[in-house]
Design a protein around this motif. Structure first.
Motif, PDB file in Angstrom:
ATOM      1  N   UNK A   1       0.819  -1.210   0.000  1.00 44.20           N
ATOM      2  CA  UNK A   1       0.000   0.000   0.000  1.00 44.20           C
ATOM      3  C   UNK A   1       0.851   1.258   0.000  1.00 44.20           C
ATOM      4  N   UNK A   2       0.250   2.362  -0.473  1.00 44.88           N
ATOM      5  CA  UNK A   2       0.925   3.657  -0.481  1.00 44.88           C
ATOM      6  C   UNK A   2       1.243   4.097   0.947  1.00 44.88           C
ATOM      7  N   UNK A   3       0.299   3.875   1.846  1.00 50.20           N
ATOM      8  CA  UNK A   3       0.495   4.287   3.232  1.00 50.20           C
ATOM      9  C   UNK A   3       1.693   3.575   3.855  1.00 50.20           C
ATOM     10  N   UNK A   4       1.830   2.280   3.535  1.00 48.15           N
ATOM     11  CA  UNK A   4       2.955   1.514   4.091  1.00 48.15           C
ATOM     12  C   UNK A   4       4.278   2.044   3.559  1.00 48.15           C
ATOM     13  N   UNK A   5       4.310   2.465   2.300  1.00 45.19           N
ATOM     14  CA  UNK A   5       5.537   3.058   1.742  1.00 45.19           C
ATOM     15  C   UNK A   5       5.917   4.284   2.554  1.00 45.19           C
ATOM     16  N   UNK A   6       4.946   5.173   2.795  1.00 38.54           N
ATOM     17  CA  UNK A   6       5.217   6.407   3.536  1.00 38.54           C
ATOM     18  C   UNK A   6       5.676   6.119   4.958  1.00 38.54           C
ATOM     19  N   UNK A   7       5.079   5.124   5.591  1.00 37.08           N
ATOM     20  CA  UNK A   7       5.477   4.793   6.969  1.00 37.08           C
ATOM     21  C   UNK A   7       6.910   4.266   7.015  1.00 37.08           C
ATOM     22  N   UNK A   8       7.292   3.476   6.012  1.00 43.64           N
ATOM     23  CA  UNK A   8       8.666   2.968   5.965  1.00 43.64           C
ATOM     24  C   UNK A   8       9.655   4.108   5.726  1.00 43.64           C
ATOM     25  N   UNK A   9       9.275   5.053   4.866  1.00 45.04           N
ATOM     26  CA  UNK A   9      10.130   6.213   4.624  1.00 45.04           C
ATOM     27  C   UNK A   9      10.285   7.030   5.904  1.00 45.04           C
ATOM     28  N   UNK A  10       9.181   7.249   6.592  1.00 44.58           N
ATOM     29  CA  UNK A  10       9.219   8.012   7.841  1.00 44.58           C
ATOM     30  C   UNK A  10      10.129   7.343   8.866  1.00 44.58           C
ATOM     31  N   UNK A  11      10.182   6.023   8.833  1.00 43.49           N
ATOM     32  CA  UNK A  11      11.030   5.284   9.769  1.00 43.49           C
ATOM     33  C   UNK A  11      12.504   5.346   9.389  1.00 43.49           C
ATOM     34  N   UNK A  12      12.809   5.982   8.229  1.00 45.29           N
ATOM     35  CA  UNK A  12      14.195   6.150   7.828  1.00 45.29           C
ATOM     36  C   UNK A  12      14.809   4.957   7.131  1.00 45.29           C
ATOM     37  N   UNK A  13      13.957   4.122   6.527  1.00 43.73           N
ATOM     38  CA  UNK A  13      14.460   2.902   5.897  1.00 43.73           C
ATOM     39  C   UNK A  13      14.792   3.071   4.414  1.00 43.73           C
ATOM     40  N   UNK A  14      14.571   4.260   3.874  1.00 41.05           N
ATOM     41  CA  UNK A  14      14.872   4.509   2.474  1.00 41.05           C
ATOM     42  C   UNK A  14      13.997   5.633   1.956  1.00 41.05           C
ATOM     43  N   UNK A  15      14.015   5.839   0.635  1.00 40.54           N
ATOM     44  CA  UNK A  15      13.139   6.833   0.019  1.00 40.54           C
ATOM     45  C   UNK A  15      12.083   6.098  -0.804  1.00 40.54           C
ATOM     46  N   UNK A  16      10.906   6.692  -0.899  1.00 37.05           N
ATOM     47  CA  UNK A  16       9.798   6.008  -1.564  1.00 37.05           C
ATOM     48  C   UNK A  16       9.525   6.549  -2.948  1.00 37.05           C
ATOM     49  N   UNK A  17       8.929   5.730  -3.773  1.00 36.14           N
ATOM     50  CA  UNK A  17       8.480   6.124  -5.106  1.00 36.14           C
ATOM     51  C   UNK A  17       6.989   5.837  -5.206  1.00 36.14           C
ATOM     52  N   UNK A  18       6.210   6.898  -5.433  1.00 37.59           N
ATOM     53  CA  UNK A  18       4.753   6.790  -5.471  1.00 37.59           C
ATOM     54  C   UNK A  18       4.191   7.812  -6.451  1.00 37.59           C
ATOM     55  N   UNK A  19       2.927   7.666  -6.861  1.00 33.70           N
ATOM     56  CA  UNK A  19       2.265   8.719  -7.641  1.00 33.70           C
ATOM     57  C   UNK A  19       2.191  10.005  -6.814  1.00 33.70           C
ATOM     58  N   UNK A  20       2.398  11.141  -7.475  1.00 35.26           N
ATOM     59  CA  UNK A  20       2.574  12.417  -6.781  1.00 35.26           C
ATOM     60  C   UNK A  20       1.391  12.797  -5.894  1.00 35.26           C
ATOM     61  N   UNK A  21       0.167  12.781  -6.439  1.00 35.91           N
ATOM     62  CA  UNK A  21      -0.986  13.246  -5.675  1.00 35.91           C
ATOM     63  C   UNK A  21      -1.196  12.422  -4.404  1.00 35.91           C
ATOM     64  N   UNK A  22      -1.119  11.104  -4.550  1.00 32.59           N
ATOM     65  CA  UNK A  22      -1.304  10.231  -3.392  1.00 32.59           C
ATOM     66  C   UNK A  22      -0.170  10.410  -2.396  1.00 32.59           C
TER      67      UNK A  22
END
Length: 302
Positions: A225-246
């Motif tokens: 999920x998009x939300x899980x990508x953002x949570x992993x990024x917030x945790x400092x595990x890397x940078x995420x790639x997602x559609x811009x608006x979402x």
């Protein structure tokens, strides 16, 4: 065994007109056939319903009680037939819509809400799927309308332009790339990446562009999920790639920085799809018209 509806209707006609002969004429059957239907009805209920005389017929106490239930039953039957006729004509019923994650998290909810308000008699059933799965479901007639990302095979489907999205990078505010004014995908490939699972059309596109750039896509974590990508990024595990608006909707709420990729290939077109040999359905046609109209309006504003 329940009595058949034709016999019930004939009984009501006979009771109201106090004549089995008139009821038979109105029902376009012979008097003998009408008498047999009433006899079978009385046999089913194990009681007399009509008293016959030279002047016509009169209701027995049982017949009087049955008449109340019979009229209610005929009204409900008429309503049922009318509703089923609407379904057969495609004017009502449930539409099953399958959409990719980008559409589900961006413009589709508002677009469907507008349609639902204008068509309250149509129930919308919406499910999130990968684009390739949506195409398969449409071809198998398991869905009415699908929204996919351009670039997958859509043979056997009619496709119409819907919306566009642009891929973006989601980063912690102190990340090296976040501190720069601009960067390109080639530089993103130097970092650990958090993205969706490999079945998504976005991941196929990213992998293709990494090959073009002659660099490796350093996937550290893949989630659903998009939300899980953002949570992993917030945790400092890397940078995420997602559609811009979402990514902007979810990421900025977590204090993350979202930057769109500047490359032309990063802008993706979404398509509304329907099966080419679909049966005529006015609800599908009206929803298709609505989605393409709002997409056209959005394109004009852009």
């Amino acid at each position: 065994m329940l009595p058949d509806i034709d016999s019930i209707a004939l009984f009501v006609l006979a009771a109201e007109q106090r004549s089995l002969t008139k009821a038979a004429d109105a029902y376009h059957i012979g008097l003998a056939a009408a008498s047999r239907r009433i006899a079978l009805l009385e046999h089913r209920f194990k009681t007399a319903l009509l008293e016959r005389s030279p002047r016509g017929v009169e209701l027995t106490p049982a017949g009087t009680a049955l008449l109340v239930h019979a009229k209610v039953m005929l009204v409900l039957m008429n309503q049922m037939q009318g509703e089923m006729s609407d379904f057969a004509a495609g004017r009502r019923g449930a539409l099953r819509i399958l959409a990719n994650t980008s559409a589900m998290t961006e413009s589709l909810p508002d677009d469907l809400s507008d349609y639902a308000r204008a068509h309250p008699d149509v129930r919308l059933v919406v499910e999130e799927r990968w684009s390739a799965e949506i195409v398969k479901a449409l071809l198998a007639a398991d869905a009415d309308i699908g929204i996919v990302v351009e670039g997958i095979r859509v043979e056997g489907l009619d496709v119409f332009p819907y919306r566009t999205d642009r891929l973006a990078v989601v980063m912690p505010a102190r990340h090296a790339l976040a501190l720069r004014e601009g960067f390109r995908f080639l530089e993103v490939l130097d970092h650990d990446i958090i993205a969706l699972e490999g079945g998504s059309s976005m991941m196929r596109l990213l992998a293709e562009q990494a090959v073009v750039a002659e660099k490796m896509l350093q996937l550290r974590i893949q989630v659903r999920s998009f939300e899980a990508v953002c949570k992993m990024v917030k945790a400092g595990l890397g940078i995420g790639l997602l559609p811009f608006q979402a990514a902007r909707t979810m990421g900025e709420g977590m204090g993350l920085v979202v930057r769109p990729l500047p490359e032309d290939w990063a802008e993706r077109k979404m398509l509304v799809c329907v099966r080419r040999d679909r049966s005529v359905n006015s609800s599908v046609a009206s929803l298709l018209e609505h989605l393409t109209a709002v997409a056209s309006a959005a394109g004009s504003e852009a």
